[in-house]
Design a protein around this motif. Structure first.
Motif, PDB file in Angstrom:
ATOM      1  N   VAL A 111      12.625   4.483   2.572  1.00 52.49           N
ATOM      2  CA  VAL A 111      12.412   5.107   3.662  1.00 52.49           C
ATOM      3  C   VAL A 111      10.906   5.413   4.084  1.00 52.49           C
ATOM      4  O   VAL A 111      10.396   5.083   5.207  1.00 52.49           O
ATOM      5  N   GLN A 112      10.227   5.795   3.068  1.00 51.51           N
ATOM      6  CA  GLN A 112       8.653   5.952   3.198  1.00 51.51           C
ATOM      7  C   GLN A 112       7.939   4.712   3.716  1.00 51.51           C
ATOM      8  O   GLN A 112       7.031   4.706   4.507  1.00 51.51           O
ATOM      9  N   VAL A 113       8.474   3.594   2.997  1.00 51.47           N
ATOM     10  CA  VAL A 113       7.746   2.246   3.159  1.00 51.47           C
ATOM     11  C   VAL A 113       7.978   1.835   4.926  1.00 51.47           C
ATOM     12  O   VAL A 113       7.158   1.677   5.430  1.00 51.47           O
ATOM     13  N   CYS A 114       9.197   2.003   5.150  1.00 53.80           N
ATOM     14  CA  CYS A 114       9.777   1.753   6.615  1.00 53.80           C
ATOM     15  C   CYS A 114       8.849   2.336   7.376  1.00 53.80           C
ATOM     16  O   CYS A 114       8.187   2.013   8.657  1.00 53.80           O
ATOM     17  N   HIS A 115       8.846   3.792   7.367  1.00 50.84           N
ATOM     18  CA  HIS A 115       8.033   4.696   8.288  1.00 50.84           C
ATOM     19  C   HIS A 115       6.515   4.245   8.227  1.00 50.84           C
ATOM     20  O   HIS A 115       5.914   4.422   9.334  1.00 50.84           O
ATOM     21  N   ASP A 116       5.921   3.994   6.978  1.00 49.45           N
ATOM     22  CA  ASP A 116       4.488   3.570   7.221  1.00 49.45           C
ATOM     23  C   ASP A 116       4.243   2.583   7.837  1.00 49.45           C
ATOM     24  O   ASP A 116       3.262   2.329   8.495  1.00 49.45           O
ATOM     25  N   VAL A 117       5.250   1.626   7.698  1.00 51.96           N
ATOM     26  CA  VAL A 117       4.950   0.187   8.428  1.00 51.96           C
ATOM     27  C   VAL A 117       5.116   0.389   9.847  1.00 51.96           C
ATOM     28  O   VAL A 117       4.020   0.059  10.624  1.00 51.96           O
ATOM     29  N   ARG A 122      10.997  -9.458   4.497  1.00 50.30           N
ATOM     30  CA  ARG A 122      12.057 -10.265   5.322  1.00 50.30           C
ATOM     31  C   ARG A 122      12.733  -9.665   6.296  1.00 50.30           C
ATOM     32  O   ARG A 122      12.809  -9.906   7.483  1.00 50.30           O
ATOM     33  N   TRP A 123      13.413  -8.645   5.737  1.00 57.73           N
ATOM     34  CA  TRP A 123      14.404  -7.744   6.725  1.00 57.73           C
ATOM     35  C   TRP A 123      13.358  -6.962   7.570  1.00 57.73           C
ATOM     36  O   TRP A 123      13.568  -7.085   8.759  1.00 57.73           O
ATOM     37  N   ILE A 124      12.321  -6.227   7.005  1.00 54.63           N
ATOM     38  CA  ILE A 124      11.422  -5.523   8.102  1.00 54.63           C
ATOM     39  C   ILE A 124      10.768  -6.509   9.157  1.00 54.63           C
ATOM     40  O   ILE A 124      10.912  -6.141  10.205  1.00 54.63           O
ATOM     41  N   GLY A 125      10.514  -7.508   8.664  1.00 52.90           N
ATOM     42  CA  GLY A 125       9.788  -8.314   9.894  1.00 52.90           C
ATOM     43  C   GLY A 125      10.759  -9.364  10.502  1.00 52.90           C
ATOM     44  O   GLY A 125      10.290 -10.317  11.029  1.00 52.90           O
ATOM     45  N   ARG A 126      11.980  -9.187  10.076  1.00 58.84           N
ATOM     46  CA  ARG A 126      13.102 -10.279  10.672  1.00 58.84           C
ATOM     47  C   ARG A 126      12.658 -11.685  10.781  1.00 58.84           C
ATOM     48  O   ARG A 126      12.866 -12.473  11.470  1.00 58.84           O
ATOM     49  N   ARG A 167       0.922  -0.996  -0.023  1.00 64.29           N
ATOM     50  CA  ARG A 167      -0.133   0.090   0.030  1.00 64.29           C
ATOM     51  C   ARG A 167       0.667   1.335  -0.147  1.00 64.29           C
ATOM     52  O   ARG A 167       0.712   2.186  -0.642  1.00 64.29           O
ATOM     53  N   SER A 168       1.796   1.295   0.885  1.00 59.19           N
ATOM     54  CA  SER A 168       2.871   2.470   1.033  1.00 59.19           C
ATOM     55  C   SER A 168       3.577   2.673  -0.194  1.00 59.19           C
ATOM     56  O   SER A 168       3.735   3.757  -0.576  1.00 59.19           O
ATOM     57  N   ALA A 169       4.081   1.606  -0.534  1.00 58.04           N
ATOM     58  CA  ALA A 169       5.114   1.703  -2.122  1.00 58.04           C
ATOM     59  C   ALA A 169       4.048   2.183  -2.961  1.00 58.04           C
ATOM     60  O   ALA A 169       4.404   3.200  -3.925  1.00 58.04           O
ATOM     61  N   ARG A 170       2.985   1.912  -3.348  1.00 57.61           N
ATOM     62  CA  ARG A 170       2.063   2.278  -4.345  1.00 57.61           C
ATOM     63  C   ARG A 170       1.739   3.750  -3.970  1.00 57.61           C
ATOM     64  O   ARG A 170       1.788   4.592  -4.815  1.00 57.61           O
ATOM     65  N   ALA A 171       1.214   4.092  -2.875  1.00 62.83           N
ATOM     66  CA  ALA A 171       0.968   5.492  -2.572  1.00 62.83           C
ATOM     67  C   ALA A 171       2.102   6.520  -2.658  1.00 62.83           C
ATOM     68  O   ALA A 171       2.106   7.548  -3.601  1.00 62.83           O
ATOM     69  N   PHE A 172       3.373   6.056  -2.539  1.00 63.00           N
ATOM     70  CA  PHE A 172       4.733   7.067  -2.612  1.00 63.00           C
ATOM     71  C   PHE A 172       4.848   7.038  -4.208  1.00 63.00           C
ATOM     72  O   PHE A 172       5.100   8.421  -4.622  1.00 63.00           O
ATOM     73  N   LEU A 173       4.732   6.157  -4.767  1.00 66.52           N
ATOM     74  CA  LEU A 173       5.051   6.226  -6.446  1.00 66.52           C
ATOM     75  C   LEU A 173       3.897   7.112  -6.875  1.00 66.52           C
ATOM     76  O   LEU A 173       4.420   8.043  -7.719  1.00 66.52           O
ATOM     77  N   ASP A 174       2.488   6.759  -6.534  1.00 68.81           N
ATOM     78  CA  ASP A 174       1.504   7.528  -7.201  1.00 68.81           C
ATOM     79  C   ASP A 174       1.921   8.989  -6.919  1.00 68.81           C
ATOM     80  O   ASP A 174       1.523   9.894  -7.769  1.00 68.81           O
ATOM     81  N   ASN A 175       1.943   9.287  -5.820  1.00 73.25           N
ATOM     82  CA  ASN A 175       2.282  10.650  -5.175  1.00 73.25           C
ATOM     83  C   ASN A 175       3.592  11.277  -5.865  1.00 73.25           C
ATOM     84  O   ASN A 175       3.571  12.512  -6.142  1.00 73.25           O
ATOM     85  N   ASN A 176       4.387  10.502  -6.351  1.00 74.11           N
ATOM     86  CA  ASN A 176       5.581  11.202  -7.103  1.00 74.11           C
ATOM     87  C   ASN A 176       5.237  11.119  -8.683  1.00 74.11           C
ATOM     88  O   ASN A 176       6.477  11.123  -9.513  1.00 74.11           O
ATOM     89  N   GLY A 177       4.089  10.829  -9.175  1.00 80.14           N
ATOM     90  CA  GLY A 177       3.833  10.995 -10.442  1.00 80.14           C
ATOM     91  C   GLY A 177       4.119   9.840 -11.368  1.00 80.14           C
ATOM     92  O   GLY A 177       4.288   9.879 -12.609  1.00 80.14           O
ATOM     93  N   LEU A 193      11.751   3.701  12.338  1.00 81.80           N
ATOM     94  CA  LEU A 193      11.499   5.286  12.159  1.00 81.80           C
ATOM     95  C   LEU A 193      12.858   5.922  12.034  1.00 81.80           C
ATOM     96  O   LEU A 193      12.681   7.145  11.655  1.00 81.80           O
ATOM     97  N   ALA A 194      13.845   5.406  12.801  1.00 79.41           N
ATOM     98  CA  ALA A 194      15.197   6.066  12.698  1.00 79.41           C
ATOM     99  C   ALA A 194      15.945   6.225  11.254  1.00 79.41           C
ATOM    100  O   ALA A 194      16.735   6.934  11.012  1.00 79.41           O
ATOM    101  N   LEU A 195      15.260   5.514  10.327  1.00 79.96           N
ATOM    102  CA  LEU A 195      15.995   5.384   9.031  1.00 79.96           C
ATOM    103  C   LEU A 195      15.783   6.490   8.194  1.00 79.96           C
ATOM    104  O   LEU A 195      14.521   7.201   8.215  1.00 79.96           O
ATOM    105  N   HIS A 196      16.695   7.199   7.429  1.00 73.96           N
ATOM    106  CA  HIS A 196      16.764   8.388   6.733  1.00 73.96           C
ATOM    107  C   HIS A 196      17.377   8.318   5.668  1.00 73.96           C
ATOM    108  O   HIS A 196      18.647   7.728   5.622  1.00 73.96           O
TER     109      HIS A 196
END
Ligand code: 4AD
Ligand code: MG
Length: 432
Positions: free
Chosen positions: A246-252, A409-413, A141-151, A271-274
């Motif tokens: 970064v956006q996807v990690c923050h959204d999750v 896999r990484w995000i959810g360890r 969901r987040s990846a789609r929103a990010f890409l849609d928002n960036n045109g 949240l610390a990723l930037h």
């Protein structure tokens, strides 16, 4: 019974003292005498249901209290505080109905991995898998929103194709009405065609890899998020990748904190990723590895061990750029100052989880593409359409492919990539 409340809403302070109906599946059950404690789950959570014989009557109580786990039920009652119940609240039953009883459920902890995979259609009800699937849905969901928002516009490239773009050896071949065709390994070549009318495109499709390698990060069928941008160079390509991750990690972290905690990932770590992520060239990576006692000659690819050594102590992902052309795909653009290497990159996850993204600027010179394809033994006739893209107003462009299950896999360890997908496909498994 009236309308049904999601269990997460019922198991909350705001519901105390109200009469609610819930429906779901029995998660745990125990009874003694005229009292039964039945934990019911739905897609949102669990709640303890307390049933008394006085309230349900002899027959109703017997039916409800003897229903085995995974039986489906509807329950109406009043929510009350109870510190001993999971979540802190319980539902005191007034009416209960068993919709369908369950046979003894074959899945329980301590079984072999093989047995669980043979019963994957049932094992997907377990809490770890549920948490992972919720995280994965948020990633998408987040990846789609990010890409849609960036045109960027979402495309639907074909999955049946005449081109095995990532190397013929790893493509599944199939008989396409008497002709040889392949299951797509990548949408890239089609996305490249689509930048000419649309400039910024992406797709989220299944990619297939006939890789026999039994590792904890390879599937034969995976979810591939691919992005292609007209006019982009290495710098823009790297910046888009890190902004997306970064956006996807923050959204999750923001939308699925409880699931992350359950999986052993602290939301604060995400949240610390930037941006920017650190960038090193392949040759620098070799130097780092040498200083750790791992000698890799120039021209050899970085494998699982090397990627692990480079990232095991890191908290943020790492870009490795400018890999040798010889070990990368035919379409990668040679670097101007050093034709041995390409303007491409991999993005490596921290903590040793390995490659998340493969990316590059695309070669636009027909002769370079042609000689490389011939060197690879490709069927040139199948690539004439692709070379056409260089004949009609070619532009600098770049893109990347992100393995969604790798990211989850990484995000959810997760130990194994198959834990990130409901019905994993590996060399030894194509059912259920
Ligand atoms: O690095 P790859 O092979 O790159 C491409 O396919 C490019 N054509 C993408 C592009 O530029 N449009 O694959 C991209 C990513 C990898 O970084 C990895 O995350 C994932 O796809 N991946 C796999 N994931 C699970 N199982 C496999 N067997 C995978 N192979 C690649
Ligand atoms: Mg790769």
């Amino acid at each position: 019974m009236g309308s049904f409340l999601p269990i997460a809403k019922a198991n909350a302070k705001s519901s105390v003292g109200t009469r609610v109906s819930i429906r779901g599946w029995i998660y745990r059950t125990r009874s003694s005498g005229g009292l039964a404690f039945v934990v019911v789950r739905d897609a949102t959570g669990i709640i303890q249901v307390t049933a008394r014989k006085q309230a349900l009557g002899e027959e109703g109580f017997t039916k409800f209290s003897s229903a085995l786990i995974e039986s489906s039920v509807e329950v109406t009652g009043t929510v009350a505080e109870d510190a001993r119940a999971p979540g802190g609240f319980e539902l005191r039953v007034e009416e209960a109905r068993v919709i369908a009883t369950a046979e003894p459920f074959p899945i329980f902890s301590g079984q072999t991995e093989e047995f669980q995979l043979d019963h994957r259609h049932l094992a997907i009800r377990s809490s770890d898998i549920v948490a992972t699937l919720k995280v994965k849905a948020e990633v998408l969901r987040s990846a789609r929103a990010f890409l849609d928002n960036n045109g960027y516009l979402e495309m639907t490239p074909p999955l049946l194709t005449g081109n095995a773009a990532e190397g013929g050896a790893e493509a599944f071949t199939l008989d396409y009405f008497g002709r040889e065709a392949y299951l797509a390994q990548t949408a890239q070549l089609y996305l490249e065609a689509l930048i000419f009318p649309l400039e910024k495109v992406y797709s989220i499709t299944t990619s297939f890899r006939a890789e026999k390698s039994r590792t904890n990060r390879h599937l034969t069928e995976y979810t591939h998020l691919e992005v292609e941008s007209a006019w982009a160079g290495l710098k823009e390509n790297l910046e888009l990748q890190e902004a997306l991750v970064v956006q996807v990690c923050h959204d999750v972290a923001e939308h699925r904190p409880r699931e992350l905690e359950a999986l052993g990932r602290k939301p604060e770590e995400l949240l610390a990723l930037h941006a920017p992520f650190e960038r090193i060239r392949y040759e620098q990576a070799l130097e780092r590895l040498a200083s750790q006692g791992i000698e890799i000659p120039f021209g050899r690819d970085l494998g699982t061990n090397e990627e692990r050594a480079l990232t095991i102590d890191r908290k943020e992902p790492l870009f490795v750029t400018n890999y040798p052309a010889a070990i990368k795909a035919f379409y990668m653009l040679r670097t101007v100052e050093d034709e041995r290497v390409v303007d491409g990159n991999d993005l490596l996850a921290p903590e040793g989880y390995g490659e998340l993204i493969g990316a590059s600027c695309r070669e636009t010179r027909i002769d370079v593409l042609r000689s490389r394809l011939e060197h690879d033994g490709a069927n040139m006739a199948n690539y004439e359409w692709y070379l056409d893209l260089r004949r009609y107003g070619s532009v600098p462009h770049a893109g990347f492919g992100l393995g969604v299950e790798r990211l989850v896999r990484w995000i959810g360890r997760r130990e194994h990539i198959r834990d990130t997908t409901p019905f994993p496909r590996t060399p030894s498994r194509v059912t259920p």
